[in-house]
Scaffold this motif. Sequence first.
Motif, PDB file in Angstrom:
ATOM      1  N   PRO A   1      13.992  10.431 -32.086  1.00  0.00           N
ATOM      2  CA  PRO A   1      12.823   9.545 -32.006  1.00  0.00           C
ATOM      3  C   PRO A   1      12.074   9.705 -30.690  1.00  0.00           C
ATOM      4  O   PRO A   1      12.654  10.099 -29.667  1.00  0.00           O
ATOM      5  N   ALA A   2      10.799   9.385 -30.725  1.00  0.00           N
ATOM      6  CA  ALA A   2       9.971   9.505 -29.523  1.00  0.00           C
ATOM      7  C   ALA A   2      10.479   8.597 -28.408  1.00  0.00           C
ATOM      8  O   ALA A   2      10.322   8.903 -27.219  1.00  0.00           O
ATOM      9  N   GLN A   3      11.111   7.482 -28.779  1.00  0.00           N
ATOM     10  CA  GLN A   3      11.569   6.505 -27.784  1.00  0.00           C
ATOM     11  C   GLN A   3      12.877   6.906 -27.105  1.00  0.00           C
ATOM     12  O   GLN A   3      13.327   6.231 -26.176  1.00  0.00           O
ATOM     13  N   TYR A   4      13.502   7.978 -27.572  1.00  0.00           N
ATOM     14  CA  TYR A   4      14.803   8.367 -27.029  1.00  0.00           C
ATOM     15  C   TYR A   4      14.680   8.858 -25.592  1.00  0.00           C
ATOM     16  O   TYR A   4      13.811   9.665 -25.260  1.00  0.00           O
ATOM     17  N   LYS A   5      15.583   8.364 -24.743  1.00  0.00           N
ATOM     18  CA  LYS A   5      15.687   8.822 -23.363  1.00  0.00           C
ATOM     19  C   LYS A   5      17.099   9.341 -23.130  1.00  0.00           C
ATOM     20  O   LYS A   5      18.077   8.706 -23.532  1.00  0.00           O
ATOM     21  N   ALA A   6      17.181  10.477 -22.469  1.00  0.00           N
ATOM     22  CA  ALA A   6      18.461  11.171 -22.338  1.00  0.00           C
ATOM     23  C   ALA A   6      19.444  10.474 -21.409  1.00  0.00           C
ATOM     24  O   ALA A   6      20.606  10.881 -21.328  1.00  0.00           O
ATOM     25  N   ASP A   7      19.009   9.421 -20.721  1.00  0.00           N
ATOM     26  CA  ASP A   7      19.930   8.742 -19.808  1.00  0.00           C
ATOM     27  C   ASP A   7      20.813   7.718 -20.516  1.00  0.00           C
ATOM     28  O   ASP A   7      21.683   7.103 -19.896  1.00  0.00           O
ATOM     29  N   LYS A   8      20.600   7.539 -21.835  1.00  0.00           N
ATOM     30  CA  LYS A   8      21.395   6.574 -22.589  1.00  0.00           C
ATOM     31  C   LYS A   8      21.732   7.149 -23.959  1.00  0.00           C
ATOM     32  O   LYS A   8      20.831   7.539 -24.703  1.00  0.00           O
TER      33      LYS A   8
ATOM     34  N   SER B   1      12.537  19.830 -27.857  1.00  0.00           N
ATOM     35  CA  SER B   1      11.561  20.852 -27.458  1.00  0.00           C
ATOM     36  C   SER B   1      11.034  20.624 -26.046  1.00  0.00           C
ATOM     37  O   SER B   1      10.572  21.564 -25.392  1.00  0.00           O
ATOM     38  N   ASP B   2      11.107  19.376 -25.559  1.00  0.00           N
ATOM     39  CA  ASP B   2      10.661  19.112 -24.189  1.00  0.00           C
ATOM     40  C   ASP B   2      11.825  19.088 -23.199  1.00  0.00           C
ATOM     41  O   ASP B   2      11.681  18.622 -22.066  1.00  0.00           O
ATOM     42  N   GLY B   3      13.011  19.555 -23.643  1.00  0.00           N
ATOM     43  CA  GLY B   3      14.130  19.749 -22.730  1.00  0.00           C
ATOM     44  C   GLY B   3      15.080  18.585 -22.570  1.00  0.00           C
ATOM     45  O   GLY B   3      16.012  18.661 -21.756  1.00  0.00           O
ATOM     46  N   ARG B   4      14.916  17.511 -23.336  1.00  0.00           N
ATOM     47  CA  ARG B   4      15.833  16.382 -23.211  1.00  0.00           C
ATOM     48  C   ARG B   4      17.199  16.739 -23.812  1.00  0.00           C
ATOM     49  O   ARG B   4      17.277  17.264 -24.924  1.00  0.00           O
ATOM     50  N   ALA B   5      18.260  16.435 -23.087  1.00  0.00           N
ATOM     51  CA  ALA B   5      19.606  16.610 -23.631  1.00  0.00           C
ATOM     52  C   ALA B   5      19.836  15.562 -24.718  1.00  0.00           C
ATOM     53  O   ALA B   5      19.319  14.439 -24.643  1.00  0.00           O
ATOM     54  N   ILE B   6      20.594  15.928 -25.737  1.00  0.00           N
ATOM     55  CA  ILE B   6      20.884  15.008 -26.836  1.00  0.00           C
ATOM     56  C   ILE B   6      22.256  14.384 -26.595  1.00  0.00           C
ATOM     57  O   ILE B   6      23.272  15.077 -26.555  1.00  0.00           O
ATOM     58  N   LYS B   7      22.260  13.076 -26.434  1.00  0.00           N
ATOM     59  CA  LYS B   7      23.497  12.344 -26.199  1.00  0.00           C
ATOM     60  C   LYS B   7      23.677  11.301 -27.296  1.00  0.00           C
ATOM     61  O   LYS B   7      22.780  10.494 -27.537  1.00  0.00           O
ATOM     62  N   LEU B   8      24.831  11.338 -27.937  1.00  0.00           N
ATOM     63  CA  LEU B   8      25.116  10.463 -29.071  1.00  0.00           C
ATOM     64  C   LEU B   8      26.179   9.441 -28.706  1.00  0.00           C
ATOM     65  O   LEU B   8      27.172   9.762 -28.053  1.00  0.00           O
ATOM     66  N   SER B   9      25.988   8.222 -29.157  1.00  0.00           N
ATOM     67  CA  SER B   9      26.980   7.183 -28.905  1.00  0.00           C
ATOM     68  C   SER B   9      28.286   7.517 -29.621  1.00  0.00           C
ATOM     69  O   SER B   9      28.293   8.009 -30.752  1.00  0.00           O
ATOM     70  N   LYS B  10      29.402   7.229 -28.966  1.00  0.00           N
ATOM     71  CA  LYS B  10      30.733   7.428 -29.556  1.00  0.00           C
ATOM     72  C   LYS B  10      31.278   6.138 -30.166  1.00  0.00           C
ATOM     73  O   LYS B  10      32.372   6.122 -30.729  1.00  0.00           O
ATOM     74  N   ASN B  11      30.514   5.068 -30.052  1.00  0.00           N
ATOM     75  CA  ASN B  11      30.940   3.758 -30.554  1.00  0.00           C
ATOM     76  C   ASN B  11      30.650   3.663 -32.050  1.00  0.00           C
ATOM     77  O   ASN B  11      29.515   3.847 -32.486  1.00  0.00           O
ATOM     78  N   GLY B  12      31.676   3.379 -32.844  1.00  0.00           N
ATOM     79  CA  GLY B  12      31.487   3.284 -34.288  1.00  0.00           C
ATOM     80  C   GLY B  12      30.483   2.232 -34.698  1.00  0.00           C
ATOM     81  O   GLY B  12      29.838   2.349 -35.749  1.00  0.00           O
ATOM     82  N   ASN B  13      30.316   1.193 -33.880  1.00  0.00           N
ATOM     83  CA  ASN B  13      29.335   0.154 -34.195  1.00  0.00           C
ATOM     84  C   ASN B  13      27.908   0.668 -34.065  1.00  0.00           C
ATOM     85  O   ASN B  13      26.971   0.072 -34.596  1.00  0.00           O
ATOM     86  N   ASP B  14      27.735   1.791 -33.379  1.00  0.00           N
ATOM     87  CA  ASP B  14      26.414   2.392 -33.189  1.00  0.00           C
ATOM     88  C   ASP B  14      26.161   3.527 -34.176  1.00  0.00           C
ATOM     89  O   ASP B  14      25.191   4.273 -34.019  1.00  0.00           O
ATOM     90  N   ARG B  15      27.008   3.654 -35.183  1.00  0.00           N
ATOM     91  CA  ARG B  15      26.888   4.791 -36.096  1.00  0.00           C
ATOM     92  C   ARG B  15      26.818   4.326 -37.543  1.00  0.00           C
ATOM     93  O   ARG B  15      27.579   3.450 -37.970  1.00  0.00           O
ATOM     94  N   ALA B  16      25.911   4.953 -38.287  1.00  0.00           N
ATOM     95  CA  ALA B  16      25.793   4.736 -39.727  1.00  0.00           C
ATOM     96  C   ALA B  16      25.890   6.086 -40.417  1.00  0.00           C
ATOM     97  O   ALA B  16      25.656   7.135 -39.806  1.00  0.00           O
TER      98      ALA B  16
END
Length: 581
Positions: free
Chosen positions: A65-72, A156-171
């Motif tokens: 998403p456009a709102q995604y920031k790689a620091d979180k 494409s703009d170089g942001r690293a992709i970081k995914l939550s490991k918390n099951g409550n944050d996953r569908a």
Amino acid sequence: MKKILLFILFLSGQNILAQSVEENYPTDPASEQQAGIPKGEVLKFTFENSKIFPGTWREYWVYVPAQYKADKPACVYVNQDGIQWKAPTVFDNLIHKGEMPVTIGVFVMHGKVRAIDPDAALDRFNRSFEFDGLGENYAHFILDEILPEVEKQKTSDGRAIKLSKNGNDRAIGGSSSGAVCAFTAAWERPDAFSRVFSAIGTYVGLRGADRYPTLIRKYEPKPLRIYLQDGSNDLNIYAGDWWMANQTMLRALNFAGYEVNHKWGAGGHNGKQGTAIFPEAMRYLWKDWPAEVKLGVSQNQVLSAVLVEGQGWDEVGAGLKFTDGLTSNNSGEVFFQGVLGKSYKSIPDGKLETVEIQTKNTSAIKFDKKGNRYEANKKTRSIIKYNSGKKQSIATNIVADDLTIAFNGNMYVSVSEGKENSSTIYLIRQDGEKMLADKGLRLAKGLALSPDQSLLYVTESTSHWVWVYQILADGTLAYKQKYGYLHVPDTEENAGARAITCDREGRIYVATNSGVQVMDQTGRVNAILPTPNGYVSNLVFGGKEFDYLFVTANGKVYRRKLNTHGANNWDKPNKPAAPKL
């Protein structure tokens, strides 16, 4: 004859009309691109280095998403069969309006083993194997292979992709077999996925998913929130009736106390209604986030009877590497073996002590009503009785897997000679007489007496059966029968039944690959208690009131307080209430 043919043609026409019913569903605004809404990016990749599904090649897409920031780390939605439901557009709109969190979508195609010569041979299609089967394989594939692969990528703009490991944050979601796959991943790993979207789910007899309604009713509830969709004109073919199967799933989930919503329609086996209601499903699944999905309360009477609210599994003695050989004495102290024969004791308050009992070659330990300890030793091929430090040989030339001593002093011993040979059950009387009681089971393991000590239960590790014998007045066994029917995991060939014990109400607890399976007195599994660490190798009741169930599971020891009490072999025989038939 002509009238009969006309009638058949009429029925055929009705069936065709039913299958091709016109489907018109209102369009949710979130499914349409909206002016001024930031658009996310969709990236496409391939993956062909799977160790879980070796040789497979597949495509997958990542929506950021456009709102995604790689620091979180972002929340995660995983979908089977690639991009469906206009999902990127839906996510753009719902994230913008705050109706779901900032979520990275991972859309995975099923694998295929590509033909060496595509002009001469077909690819091997892995979809049914990956999606329709029960078990942990696909969950491991997503968690251990695909999601780590996603995190290697960048936008494409170089942001690293970081995914939550918390099951409550996953569908996780999908349609048809992909829906079964999504449900299975969450069912097996509720710690990794807590929210499930299931459209036209294939909960029928292809690779075992028809068992889910039964398992849902028997298992202790898991922290899952589910949204189901199906139509009354869905498939009705050799494997089953999709429409009825999805309704049965809903009834089972409601019975078991799950947080579940659904949308039924009149459609067939397609994605039309699923696409129409996908925004509604996402709003439901993500509602109240980041509040955690709560455990429900099952209507299962056995779960209600034996479980204590708020009491889960507690690890006993953290850091132990290998444990087995659980047993308890008449004070409620629980003993078990550790690495290299080191022995431990859990006293009634739950504290752990090291005890000086050499158990390196010990295959079974039990106590009698006087507190005497009996050990079966594999090296000396004997059973030794310890009374105040004094040793007495009870039986020789016997390599026991398990033993139990009845209130009247009779001892029953199981001896297995490998999978290919018949196991033997021995009766050893108080005077030391050893006699053959039965022969013929394959890998007979655990032994338990019913509370009235009129029955002997024996587990058979190579099957899904618990056998039962009636104990005659002279201690011999009669009327052997396959009695207890255990559930078998999809990834195993048998239930893996090992230890067995009873409570004072006559319920039977069996250590299996699926966890602790609880049978009633008629041999029917009423409930299943999974453990935090997989299959159960041993179990015993302990604690001052024998109201704690202790288990060994993959090298760890856990205990759990229950609203019942163990029926010990040294107890005076007690006749329980008759079972409900």
